[in-house]
Design a protein around this motif. Sequence first.
Motif, mmCIF file in Angstrom:
data_model
loop_
_atom_site.group_PDB
_atom_site.id
_atom_site.type_symbol
_atom_site.label_atom_id
_atom_site.label_comp_id
_atom_site.label_asym_id
_atom_site.label_seq_id
_atom_site.Cartn_x
_atom_site.Cartn_y
_atom_site.Cartn_z
ATOM 1 N N MET A 83 0.807 -1.208 0.000
ATOM 2 C CA MET A 83 0.000 0.000 0.000
ATOM 3 C C MET A 83 0.852 1.275 0.000
ATOM 4 N N HIS A 84 1.930 1.257 0.788
ATOM 5 C CA HIS A 84 2.771 2.448 0.922
ATOM 6 C C HIS A 84 3.397 2.853 -0.415
ATOM 7 N N GLN A 85 3.529 1.898 -1.335
ATOM 8 C CA GLN A 85 4.190 2.193 -2.600
ATOM 9 C C GLN A 85 3.310 2.943 -3.594
ATOM 10 N N LEU A 86 2.093 3.271 -3.197
ATOM 11 C CA LEU A 86 1.310 4.188 -4.015
ATOM 12 C C LEU A 86 2.036 5.524 -4.118
ATOM 13 N N ARG A 87 2.813 5.836 -3.114
ATOM 14 C CA ARG A 87 3.617 7.061 -3.147
ATOM 15 C C ARG A 87 4.713 6.951 -4.210
ATOM 16 N N SER A 88 5.234 5.729 -4.378
ATOM 17 C CA SER A 88 6.223 5.509 -5.436
ATOM 18 C C SER A 88 5.578 5.648 -6.805
ATOM 19 N N CYS A 89 4.304 5.260 -6.906
ATOM 20 C CA CYS A 89 3.576 5.424 -8.173
ATOM 21 C C CYS A 89 3.519 6.897 -8.564
ATOM 22 N N THR A 137 7.037 8.118 -9.621
ATOM 23 C CA THR A 137 7.409 7.579 -10.935
ATOM 24 C C THR A 137 6.656 8.276 -12.053
ATOM 25 N N TYR A 138 5.360 8.465 -11.867
ATOM 26 C CA TYR A 138 4.534 9.069 -12.913
ATOM 27 C C TYR A 138 4.917 10.529 -13.138
ATOM 28 N N LEU A 139 4.991 11.310 -12.068
ATOM 29 C CA LEU A 139 5.274 12.743 -12.211
ATOM 30 C C LEU A 139 6.659 12.990 -12.812
ATOM 31 N N LYS A 140 7.625 12.198 -12.398
ATOM 32 C CA LYS A 140 8.991 12.411 -12.889
ATOM 33 C C LYS A 140 9.169 11.948 -14.330
ATOM 34 N N VAL A 174 5.044 17.245 -2.895
ATOM 35 C CA VAL A 174 3.703 16.715 -3.164
ATOM 36 C C VAL A 174 3.395 15.562 -2.212
ATOM 37 N N LEU A 175 4.429 14.772 -1.907
ATOM 38 C CA LEU A 175 4.263 13.611 -1.031
ATOM 39 C C LEU A 175 4.351 13.962 0.450
ATOM 40 N N GLY A 176 4.533 15.252 0.753
ATOM 41 C CA GLY A 176 4.509 15.666 2.151
ATOM 42 C C GLY A 176 5.860 15.778 2.811
ATOM 43 N N HIS A 177 6.946 15.848 2.019
ATOM 44 C CA HIS A 177 8.262 16.055 2.598
ATOM 45 C C HIS A 177 8.407 17.514 3.008
ATOM 46 N N THR A 178 9.201 17.764 4.037
ATOM 47 C CA THR A 178 9.384 19.120 4.536
ATOM 48 C C THR A 178 10.113 19.984 3.515
#
Length: 359
Positions: free
Chosen positions: A287-293, A296-299, A312-316
Amino acid sequence: FSGKRTIKKKTLIFPHTTTLLDALKEAMKVYDQLMLDGENASFIKKTTLKPTMTLKKVWDLYIDDKILEYDNSSTKNPYDKKTANQFFDKWINPIADIPIKDIHREDITKLKSRMKDDKGKPLADRTKLSIHQYINPVYKYFNLNSEYELKSPAIITKIDKIAKNTRTFDMDIQDISELYLRLRDYPLSPYREVFMWLMHGRRRNEVLTLKWSDIDFVKNTYIIRAINNKAKVDMTYDLTPRLKDTLDIVGIKKQGFVFQGAKDRSQHLSENTLRNHWENMNADIVMHQLRSCIATYLKNVHSVSNEMTGFVLGHTQSSSVTERYGTFGHKKLSDTLNLMLDEIFDDEYSKKDDADERL
């Protein structure tokens, strides 16, 4: 208990660039916390903890201590006693009645060898590391509160670290798009709605702990509180029309968790229950790898930078970024993510070029 005073101290080490004033401020914060801990501490006689005690007995005392520690912290949610005890009962229980001094490395290895799924397949190495991560703190607690010193049999060695800390991810753009569409169309609510929030880059715990009080329907924003995210600062995001739809479906309320437990409405939706529905998807990722999706897509499709993808993923957003660009607002981050979601979903919310405007 014997009339003697207990002395508790802590040594702080600062970089040479730290000013004296900043060091004093930090020392005062630590001092205040030590005083608070001392006032609320659950004192245990050092003679109480003995090597002949069973692991289960020490475990119970350790859990009580963790609950108190978390209750005394303004930056932590209540300690998850239920999950810890469930793990103990499921995986550690075979050695529960062994005196803590008589547990050896071989016992830990046997516990890990028993960790298999319902089909008899061994669990991943990184999952088996949880045995070490639950047992090691028990021995640390014992040593801090006992007259005895015991070496933990669950110390993590190089052999135990064979499991990589990152999972492999080899989904291509087509795979990602197909998975997102399947998650959007999952037939059961509120799991379908939780999946939509996850597809917006939020972590599982951030979604499950979201409360109605965190949502501003006037400004169309929501906040992931510092206590519930890894950045440890309040993070504001855009409440997109897609997310607003999910709230209409679950039923907007004035208070409580957005995604409530099936049995106890005062609690949030269970992680285990959500995981069961995730497994129904038969996805090739966790489930956590939805963030990897998303990354991958945006880049790869939109050439979004690593830095922006992280935000976008919530990093500071670091001070260096702020100096160069200024802080990116939640609207900018939402628009960046929608480059992906609009293309995949192609729904009524997707941005479409107006033919007349183009002419």
